[in-house]
Design a protein around this motif. Structure first.
Motif, mmCIF file in Angstrom:
data_model
loop_
_atom_site.group_PDB
_atom_site.id
_atom_site.type_symbol
_atom_site.label_atom_id
_atom_site.label_comp_id
_atom_site.label_asym_id
_atom_site.label_seq_id
_atom_site.Cartn_x
_atom_site.Cartn_y
_atom_site.Cartn_z
ATOM 1 N N ASP A 81 0.832 -1.205 0.000
ATOM 2 C CA ASP A 81 0.000 0.000 0.000
ATOM 3 C C ASP A 81 0.869 1.259 0.000
ATOM 4 O O ASP A 81 0.549 2.246 -0.658
ATOM 5 C CB ASP A 81 -0.952 0.007 1.194
ATOM 6 N N PHE A 82 1.962 1.217 0.744
ATOM 7 C CA PHE A 82 2.869 2.366 0.758
ATOM 8 C C PHE A 82 3.539 2.532 -0.600
ATOM 9 O O PHE A 82 3.688 3.643 -1.094
ATOM 10 C CB PHE A 82 3.911 2.213 1.881
ATOM 11 N N LEU A 83 3.901 1.413 -1.220
ATOM 12 C CA LEU A 83 4.482 1.473 -2.563
ATOM 13 C C LEU A 83 3.498 2.089 -3.553
ATOM 14 O O LEU A 83 3.895 2.871 -4.421
ATOM 15 C CB LEU A 83 4.893 0.072 -3.028
ATOM 16 N N ALA A 84 2.221 1.776 -3.417
ATOM 17 C CA ALA A 84 1.205 2.350 -4.298
ATOM 18 C C ALA A 84 1.107 3.857 -4.092
ATOM 19 O O ALA A 84 0.989 4.620 -5.064
ATOM 20 C CB ALA A 84 -0.149 1.687 -4.051
ATOM 21 N N ARG A 85 1.164 4.305 -2.833
ATOM 22 C CA ARG A 85 1.153 5.749 -2.542
ATOM 23 C C ARG A 85 2.334 6.437 -3.213
ATOM 24 O O ARG A 85 2.186 7.501 -3.801
ATOM 25 C CB ARG A 85 1.255 6.008 -1.037
ATOM 26 N N LEU A 86 3.496 5.831 -3.065
ATOM 27 C CA LEU A 86 4.697 6.413 -3.664
ATOM 28 C C LEU A 86 4.574 6.482 -5.180
ATOM 29 O O LEU A 86 4.949 7.482 -5.802
ATOM 30 C CB LEU A 86 5.940 5.609 -3.268
ATOM 31 N N GLN A 87 4.035 5.435 -5.773
ATOM 32 C CA GLN A 87 3.902 5.402 -7.224
ATOM 33 C C GLN A 87 2.951 6.494 -7.712
ATOM 34 O O GLN A 87 3.230 7.151 -8.716
ATOM 35 C CB GLN A 87 3.422 4.031 -7.675
ATOM 36 N N VAL A 88 1.852 6.711 -7.011
ATOM 37 C CA VAL A 88 0.908 7.775 -7.379
ATOM 38 C C VAL A 88 1.595 9.140 -7.329
ATOM 39 O O VAL A 88 1.304 10.024 -8.136
ATOM 40 C CB VAL A 88 -0.327 7.742 -6.446
ATOM 41 N N SER A 139 10.743 -0.631 -6.160
ATOM 42 C CA SER A 139 10.338 -2.017 -5.927
ATOM 43 C C SER A 139 10.188 -2.282 -4.430
ATOM 44 O O SER A 139 10.672 -1.519 -3.583
ATOM 45 C CB SER A 139 11.384 -2.965 -6.499
ATOM 46 N N ALA A 140 9.545 -3.386 -4.120
ATOM 47 C CA ALA A 140 9.403 -3.791 -2.720
ATOM 48 C C ALA A 140 10.774 -4.034 -2.093
ATOM 49 O O ALA A 140 11.013 -3.677 -0.935
ATOM 50 C CB ALA A 140 8.534 -5.038 -2.622
ATOM 51 N N THR A 141 11.682 -4.612 -2.856
ATOM 52 C CA THR A 141 13.036 -4.853 -2.358
ATOM 53 C C THR A 141 13.741 -3.542 -2.056
ATOM 54 O O THR A 141 14.398 -3.402 -1.021
ATOM 55 C CB THR A 141 13.847 -5.667 -3.383
ATOM 56 N N SER A 142 13.594 -2.577 -2.935
ATOM 57 C CA SER A 142 14.238 -1.279 -2.739
ATOM 58 C C SER A 142 13.682 -0.577 -1.503
ATOM 59 O O SER A 142 14.435 0.010 -0.715
ATOM 60 C CB SER A 142 14.031 -0.406 -3.986
ATOM 61 N N LEU A 143 12.358 -0.641 -1.303
ATOM 62 C CA LEU A 143 11.763 -0.031 -0.113
ATOM 63 C C LEU A 143 12.241 -0.739 1.139
ATOM 64 O O LEU A 143 12.569 -0.094 2.145
ATOM 65 C CB LEU A 143 10.238 -0.045 -0.198
ATOM 66 N N SER A 144 12.296 -2.046 1.094
ATOM 67 C CA SER A 144 12.773 -2.805 2.251
ATOM 68 C C SER A 144 14.213 -2.426 2.596
ATOM 69 O O SER A 144 14.552 -2.212 3.764
ATOM 70 C CB SER A 144 12.672 -4.299 1.964
ATOM 71 N N ARG A 145 15.060 -2.329 1.590
ATOM 72 C CA ARG A 145 16.458 -1.943 1.818
ATOM 73 C C ARG A 145 16.543 -0.515 2.357
ATOM 74 O O ARG A 145 17.400 -0.214 3.188
ATOM 75 C CB ARG A 145 17.263 -2.083 0.531
ATOM 76 N N GLU A 201 13.586 11.420 -3.507
ATOM 77 C CA GLU A 201 12.867 10.356 -2.815
ATOM 78 C C GLU A 201 12.425 10.803 -1.428
ATOM 79 O O GLU A 201 11.311 10.495 -0.999
ATOM 80 C CB GLU A 201 13.750 9.112 -2.692
ATOM 81 N N ILE A 202 13.277 11.531 -0.727
ATOM 82 C CA ILE A 202 12.937 12.011 0.613
ATOM 83 C C ILE A 202 11.699 12.892 0.567
ATOM 84 O O ILE A 202 10.786 12.750 1.389
ATOM 85 C CB ILE A 202 14.127 12.755 1.251
ATOM 86 N N VAL A 203 11.639 13.781 -0.403
ATOM 87 C CA VAL A 203 10.499 14.691 -0.528
ATOM 88 C C VAL A 203 9.213 13.903 -0.800
ATOM 89 O O VAL A 203 8.182 14.142 -0.169
ATOM 90 C CB VAL A 203 10.758 15.735 -1.630
ATOM 91 N N ILE A 204 9.269 12.960 -1.708
ATOM 92 C CA ILE A 204 8.075 12.185 -2.052
ATOM 93 C C ILE A 204 7.656 11.272 -0.901
ATOM 94 O O ILE A 204 6.468 11.141 -0.594
ATOM 95 C CB ILE A 204 8.305 11.394 -3.357
ATOM 96 N N ILE A 205 8.605 10.651 -0.242
ATOM 97 C CA ILE A 205 8.297 9.795 0.905
ATOM 98 C C ILE A 205 7.644 10.611 2.014
ATOM 99 O O ILE A 205 6.651 10.188 2.612
ATOM 100 C CB ILE A 205 9.558 9.065 1.398
ATOM 101 N N ALA A 206 8.174 11.783 2.274
ATOM 102 C CA ALA A 206 7.582 12.654 3.294
ATOM 103 C C ALA A 206 6.144 13.013 2.920
ATOM 104 O O ALA A 206 5.247 13.010 3.777
ATOM 105 C CB ALA A 206 8.420 13.918 3.462
ATOM 106 N N LYS A 207 5.921 13.315 1.671
ATOM 107 C CA LYS A 207 4.574 13.644 1.206
ATOM 108 C C LYS A 207 3.637 12.452 1.399
ATOM 109 O O LYS A 207 2.502 12.612 1.846
ATOM 110 C CB LYS A 207 4.627 14.069 -0.262
ATOM 111 N N ALA A 208 4.098 11.257 1.082
ATOM 112 C CA ALA A 208 3.291 10.047 1.260
ATOM 113 C C ALA A 208 2.969 9.807 2.734
ATOM 114 O O ALA A 208 1.918 9.253 3.063
ATOM 115 C CB ALA A 208 4.010 8.842 0.673
ATOM 116 N N MET A 209 3.869 10.241 3.605
ATOM 117 C CA MET A 209 3.674 10.074 5.050
ATOM 118 C C MET A 209 2.931 11.258 5.667
ATOM 119 O O MET A 209 2.725 11.291 6.872
ATOM 120 C CB MET A 209 5.034 9.891 5.733
#
Length: 85
Positions: A31-38, A44-50, A62-70
Motif C-alpha cells: 500500500d505504501f508502494l502504491a502511494r509512492l507510485q501515485v 520495488s518492494a526490495t528497494s523499499l525494504s532496503r 525520494e525524501i520529498v516524495i516519501i515525506a509527502k506520502a507520510m
C-alpha cells in the motif's frame, strides 16, 4: 512482518522512521508502494525494504516524495539531532 536477524545498516537516516510510520499506521508495504507510485516514485518492494533497513542510499527527490506520502515534511524525516556527527 518477520523479524530481521541483523541490525539495520548505516546508509540513510530516514529508513527507521519510514518503517516506524508504516508499523504505527498499519500500512502494508504494498500500500505504501502504491502511494509512492501515485506521487511519482516507482520503487520495488526490495528497494523499499532496503531503504527501511538503512541498507541503501536515498536520493533527495525520494525524501520529498516519501515525506509527502507520510503526510509530513522532509525535515521530520531528517532529524539531525538523532545523529552523532
Amino acid at each position: 512482518m518477520k523479524p530481521r536477524g541483523r541490525k539495520p545498516g548505516d546508509k540513510n537516516i530516514i529508513g527507521a522512521k519510514v518503517l516506524a510510520y508504516r508499523i504505527a499506521n498499519d500500512v502494508k508495504q504494498k500500500d505504501f508502494l502504491a502511494r509512492l507510485q501515485v506521487l511519482g516514485l516507482d520503487v520495488s518492494a526490495t528497494s523499499l525494504s532496503r531503504l527501511e533497513w538503512q541498507e541503501r542510499l536515498v536520493q533527495d527527490r525520494e525524501i520529498v516524495i516519501i515525506a509527502k506520502a507520510m503526510k509530513t515534511n522532509p525535515n521530520e524525516l531528517l532529524d539531525w539531532k538523532d545523529l552523532s556527527l
